[in-house]
Design an enzyme around this catalytic site. Sequence first.
Site, mmCIF file in Angstrom:
data_model
loop_
_atom_site.group_PDB
_atom_site.id
_atom_site.type_symbol
_atom_site.label_atom_id
_atom_site.label_comp_id
_atom_site.label_asym_id
_atom_site.label_seq_id
_atom_site.Cartn_x
_atom_site.Cartn_y
_atom_site.Cartn_z
ATOM 1 N N ASP A 1 129.356 151.722 29.044
ATOM 2 C CA ASP A 1 130.478 152.658 28.990
ATOM 3 C C ASP A 1 131.806 151.979 29.231
ATOM 4 O O ASP A 1 131.866 150.885 29.750
ATOM 5 C CB ASP A 1 130.300 153.699 30.094
ATOM 6 C CG ASP A 1 129.748 154.978 29.538
ATOM 7 O OD1 ASP A 1 128.944 154.895 28.617
ATOM 8 O OD2 ASP A 1 130.142 156.041 30.039
ATOM 9 N N PRO B 1 98.892 108.518 67.520
ATOM 10 C CA PRO B 1 98.408 108.578 68.910
ATOM 11 C C PRO B 1 98.891 109.839 69.620
ATOM 12 O O PRO B 1 98.176 110.381 70.462
ATOM 13 C CB PRO B 1 99.024 107.321 69.560
ATOM 14 C CG PRO B 1 99.520 106.467 68.444
ATOM 15 C CD PRO B 1 99.746 107.343 67.254
ATOM 16 N N LYS C 1 133.123 152.184 21.419
ATOM 17 C CA LYS C 1 133.345 151.959 19.990
ATOM 18 C C LYS C 1 132.531 152.895 19.109
ATOM 19 O O LYS C 1 132.632 152.846 17.882
ATOM 20 C CB LYS C 1 133.007 150.505 19.643
ATOM 21 C CG LYS C 1 134.008 149.554 20.272
ATOM 22 C CD LYS C 1 133.790 148.137 19.813
ATOM 23 C CE LYS C 1 134.745 147.188 20.536
ATOM 24 N NZ LYS C 1 134.117 145.930 20.896
#
Length: 407
Positions: free
Chosen positions: A196, A46, A218
């Site tokens: 790195d 309503p 490495k």
Amino acid sequence: MDDFPPYPAGLRLAGREVVVVGGGHVAQRRVPALLAVGALVTVVSPVVTPALEGLVGGGEVRWVRRRFESGDLDGAWYVIAATDDHAANELVGAAAEERRIFCVRSDDATQASAWTPAVGRHAGVTVAVLANREPRRSAAVRDEILEGLREGTIVARHQRDRPSGVVLVGGGPGDPDLMSVAGRKALMEADVVVADRLAPRELLSELPSDVELVDVAKLPRGRSAQQEEINRIIVARALEGKCVVRFKGGDNFVFGRGYEEVLACREAGVPVTVIPGLTSPVAVPAVAGIPITHRGVAHEFTVVSGHLPPGHPESLVNWSAVAGMSGTVVLMMAVHNAPAIAAALIDGGRPDSTPVAIVCDGTMPTERTVVSSLGSLKEDMVAQEVRAPAIIVVGEVVRVAHPRHFS
Ligand code: SAH
């Protein structure tokens, strides 16, 4: 029935009728989400809130301005019972059940045939969380997931969107929190990461297990052989169709040989992009509390590599010009040659009382600062056992940061 968890489904409501019973704040919250997925929304109530009335006025929502009747559900695919009246919601639920339409209940989830999850979206991913009818918890889980997706700590790989190639990513000075959002995202989406020694290594442990990690520390030593090997690896992997991240400390173009990698990629026809990083000559003094410029003290800062001593035949630095300027000098890779550089700066006219700060392991847990002066730099570095990596800041800005040391 209550013991079973819900079965999750993504409803595709575009062009389909959805009925929302109730025109209050719950309805107001739900309707925009329904419209956003293209549903045809009817509100039965309503009265409705001004916001809903606005949507009705704009033609986006149909409004049936009366109390609910079961016939309102004819043709609907999905129903939301959102009145503040338990009996009315009950009626909606029963009518939906009868028609086998899934129905959400705002008043009593245990009576509902469907639940509304906490929803969020990020880059084409919809996150929907149902946490056992604890809305705060589901919202919190959703927020965590969205934040993870945004920050890249949760990896949403979308292989199809990610072209092969090389991305040079600057990792910042060491603290993983000082890496850019873009860099983090690229890292988490990589197939191969070539890292790195100075790159923020903690982040590598977060990489998905299928990512190939190439640790440059490495690789066989010797600076030029190593760089050739890096160039070869990044190009080869990219040509295999992989997404390669070249991950370095600081910024790849600040004494990082990044452009050699760009050239190697271009030569091989491999697409290459760059994500800049926070570079250490700027970031490390800042974190250590030393401004590299300060109003009325320094109008310039000069960043110089000290990897070759003054007078070395291959040196490209005009040390007497650097000495002749009055602003801040930031030395990188200079631990070994610092005494010779200090002598050259004094020779060039800088007073031997010029303040110097050496920041070792900047932004890392082992960070420390040694304060000295050009005249006593050699002894202080020996006495304090200064080791690389270090940023050496020369100039009056050091006095600004450490006034008591020089009083
Ligand atoms: N591309 C990097 C610099 C690589 S050269 C950058 O943009 O920062 C390596 C030198 O950077 C080191 O010898 C040291 O002078 C400096 N450096 C890098 N990270 C550092 C850190 N966390 N603390 C102190 N010095 C750092």
